[in-house]
Design an enzyme around this catalytic site. Structure first.
Site, PDB file in Angstrom:
ATOM      1  N   ASP A  10       0.839  -1.395  -0.102  1.00 60.15           N
ATOM      2  CA  ASP A  10       0.073  -0.006  -0.094  1.00 60.15           C
ATOM      3  C   ASP A  10       1.072   1.217  -0.148  1.00 60.15           C
ATOM      4  O   ASP A  10       1.613   1.562   0.874  1.00 60.15           O
ATOM      5  CB  ASP A  10      -0.859  -0.134   1.239  1.00 60.15           C
ATOM      6  CG  ASP A  10      -1.790   1.152   1.358  1.00 60.15           C
ATOM      7  OD1 ASP A  10      -2.638   1.326   0.393  1.00 60.15           O
ATOM      8  OD2 ASP A  10      -1.683   1.811   2.216  1.00 60.15           O
ATOM      9  N   ASP A  25      -9.273   0.130   1.784  1.00 62.38           N
ATOM     10  CA  ASP A  25      -9.069   0.633   0.504  1.00 62.38           C
ATOM     11  C   ASP A  25     -10.318   0.342  -0.458  1.00 62.38           C
ATOM     12  O   ASP A  25     -11.222   1.278  -1.181  1.00 62.38           O
ATOM     13  CB  ASP A  25      -7.794   0.108  -0.500  1.00 62.38           C
ATOM     14  CG  ASP A  25      -6.699   0.897   0.208  1.00 62.38           C
ATOM     15  OD1 ASP A  25      -6.686   1.546   1.078  1.00 62.38           O
ATOM     16  OD2 ASP A  25      -5.538   0.521  -0.486  1.00 62.38           O
ATOM     17  N   THR A  43      -3.067   5.461  -4.160  1.00 66.17           N
ATOM     18  CA  THR A  43      -1.914   6.070  -3.539  1.00 66.17           C
ATOM     19  C   THR A  43      -0.542   6.035  -4.328  1.00 66.17           C
ATOM     20  O   THR A  43       0.121   6.751  -4.605  1.00 66.17           O
ATOM     21  CB  THR A  43      -1.641   5.701  -2.022  1.00 66.17           C
ATOM     22  OG1 THR A  43      -1.665   4.306  -2.179  1.00 66.17           O
ATOM     23  CG2 THR A  43      -2.975   6.422  -1.035  1.00 66.17           C
ATOM     24  N   THR A  44      -0.318   4.541  -4.818  1.00 66.87           N
ATOM     25  CA  THR A  44       0.906   4.398  -5.601  1.00 66.87           C
ATOM     26  C   THR A  44       0.802   5.239  -6.944  1.00 66.87           C
ATOM     27  O   THR A  44       1.817   5.587  -7.313  1.00 66.87           O
ATOM     28  CB  THR A  44       0.891   2.878  -5.739  1.00 66.87           C
ATOM     29  OG1 THR A  44       1.041   2.417  -4.427  1.00 66.87           O
ATOM     30  CG2 THR A  44       2.222   2.636  -6.385  1.00 66.87           C
TER      31      THR A  44
END
Length: 536
Positions: free
Chosen positions: A67, A393, A100-101
């Site tokens: 994550d 998520d 997020t990545t």
């Protein structure tokens, strides 16, 4: 005569980087952060082990995760540009829960392209102007390609299932994504569109395997009932409190009491007990049959509750009683002088239940009907923690999709669609801004390239095929990572939330623009330690 010595306006130990040095420092820091998390992107992404040192004799904490927000939150960065990207990933996580990545990698790729343009003597303001036009074009292309099936319940549920599968496919739960996708969608649909994720509780219990995880309708509290108290209550009236119930023993913090006999000590203890008895009497006046306290309940009040036939539960963590107050419709009380105005929680049944080797309390038929609990089972603490992050998520993305029910296709399809749209307009644009727009398109193409690279596939071949397919107006084509070839995302069912994709695009462009505009970094002088030179 004029002095040629440079005028210094900063303090003695303050540092200043100007122009190219400042810009290069920013680029290097941001690109390094992007490269750090790049290998975790996509369904075949790798994991990172994060080790935090133990303190005070405690053993080191180990986390295994892919994550992006968790990785960036736990690494210490000193570079200011890197910190901007870390903050951006936190905002992405808080806003939509996923991507997020992607947002970090896209921002880093934009800056990688910007570095090349600056080397070609293109001014940062020209690059920023081109990027802004490219962002607007990409956003319009994404919006035009989005779909909305919210009017058809069956189709919308299938969209949610596909989004959950896509989100979970890059996580530890990828092998069980069907099970967890159904679990997440069921939990979200129970909310009836409210999007109130506080009503969904996640309980982590070691033991069993990931497949043993399940959704429990109602509310589960990981606590036990007090001694000699009823284990099952029907039509419960619940008083939820945050009050000290441990004053049945003398507490004289730092005080000194002189007594001339042990009998006086006994009188003090008796006074304390009487005080506690009065407090319990006030609680019983509320006509509740369940008492749940945030703090400890000592033996004497526990005995009084048992004699009155009241179920008393102690030390319910604050998150637990906050959620319990929400789902049962009660209020958290600290004083008990006004039983008439106090709002008690209600539920149809409270009973003990066994999950594995753990005993929990199940609250069935709570006032907030959409409340539910997800119980995660797993072999180790690290697996359960990562499963928790993955489900969080998925729930956040599904909640965003329910609020704004628009979807786009995944598998690099949306990124290539946006990149092609930007390239087409760039070809018709005169001036240096066109070069910046082309760079923006290349940065967008870097996302599907990275997804292919992380799977060990020939990214150059796949991306050129994908680009050609989109140029021929096959706008649903993307990367089928199971076959290692191109595939129709509509047929395979790889869909993502429009909200997440939009946030990735906008956040990455804004953060990269902010870093690109920097031409000076000033580090303040460290604060001097003033030594005490007084008398010993």
């Amino acid at each position: 005569m004029v002095s040629l010595n440079p005028v210094r306006i900063l303090k003695h130990q303050a540092e200043e980087d100007k122009g190219e040095n400042a810009r290069l420092s920013s680029f290097i820091g941001a690109i390094a952060i992007g490269d750090l998390v790049k290998s975790t992107l996509g369904p075949k992404g790798m994991d990172k082990i994060l080790i935090s040192p133990g303190r005070g004799g405690m053993e080191a904490k180990v986390e295994v995760t892919n994550d992006g927000a968790t990785i960036l939150k736990n690494i210490g960065v000193d570079n200011p540009a890197a910190k901007i990207l870390v903050d951006m990933s936190k905002v992405q996580d808080g806003e939509v829960g996923d991507g997020t990545t992607s947002v970090t990698v896209l921002a880093a790729e934009l800056l990688r392209e910007a570095e090349k343009l600056v080397d070609q003597k293109i001014h940062p303001q020209v690059i920023v102007s081109g990027w802004r036009k490219a962002t607007a074009i990409a956003h319009e292309a994404l919006k035009a390609a989005s779909l909305n099936h919210s009017s058809n319940d069956a189709k919308f549920r299938e969209d949610l299932m596909n989004i959950a599968r896509t989100t979970l496919s890059s996580k530890i739960l990828s092998q069980h994504k069907e099970h967890f996708a159904k679990l997440s969608v069921d939990a979200i649909l129970r909310l009836k569109g409210s999007g109130n994720l506080s009503a969904i509780q996640i309980i982590k219990l070691k033991g069993g395997c990931l497949e043993d995880s399940f959704l429990d309708e109602g509310f589960l509290l990981d606590k036990k009932v007090g001694q000699h108290q009823p284990k099952r209550i029907e039509n419960a009236r619940i008083l939820i409190a945050n009050t000290p119930m441990d004053t049945d023993k003398i507490k004289v913090f730092g005080s000194r009491i002189k007594v001339d006999s042990m009998a006086k000590v006994a009188e003090l203890e008796l006074a304390e007990k009487e005080k506690m008895k009065d407090k319990v009497g006030k609680i019983l006046a509320h006509e509740c049959n369940v008492f749940i306290n945030r703090q400890l309940i000592y033996n004497y009040p526990e005995q009084l509750f048992g004699d009155a036939g009241i179920m008393a539960i102690e030390h319910a963590d604050f998150d637990g009683i906050e959620r319990l107050a929400l789902v049962t419709g009660g209020e958290i009380l600290s004083t008990f002088d006004s039983p008439a105005t106090a709002k008690l929680g209600t539920c149809k049944l409270i009973e003990e239940t066994m999950i594995g080797e753990s005993t929990l309390l199940r609250f069935s038929g709570v006032a907030l009907g959409e409340a539910c609990s997800i119980v995660i089972r797993g072999a180790t603490e690290q697996i359960i923690d990562e499963a928790d992050r993955s489900i969080h998520d998925a729930l956040c993305v599904l909640s965003s999709t329910v609020r704004e029910p628009t979807i786009v296709y995944g598998g690099g399809c949306s990124e290539m669609l946006m990149a092609n749209a930007v390239s087409v307009v760039a070809a018709k644009t005169a001036g240096k801004e066109a070069v910046a727009m082309e760079a923006f398109a290349r940065a967008l193409q870097a996302l599907p390239t990275t997804i292919a690279d992380n799977a060990g596939l020939d990214s150059a071949q796949l991306i050129s095929e994908l680009k050609a397919a989109h140029a021929l107006n096959k706008t649903t084509m993307g990367l089928d990572m199971d076959k290692g070839a191109l595939g129709c995302m509509q047929e395979i069912g790889i869909t993502e939330s429009f909200v997440v994709k939009r946030q990735v695009l906008v956040s990455a462009a804004e953060a990269a623009e902010m870093i690109l505009r920097v031409d000076c970094i000033i580090k303040a002088a460290p604060r001097q330690r003033v030594e005490d030179r007084g008398h010993c």
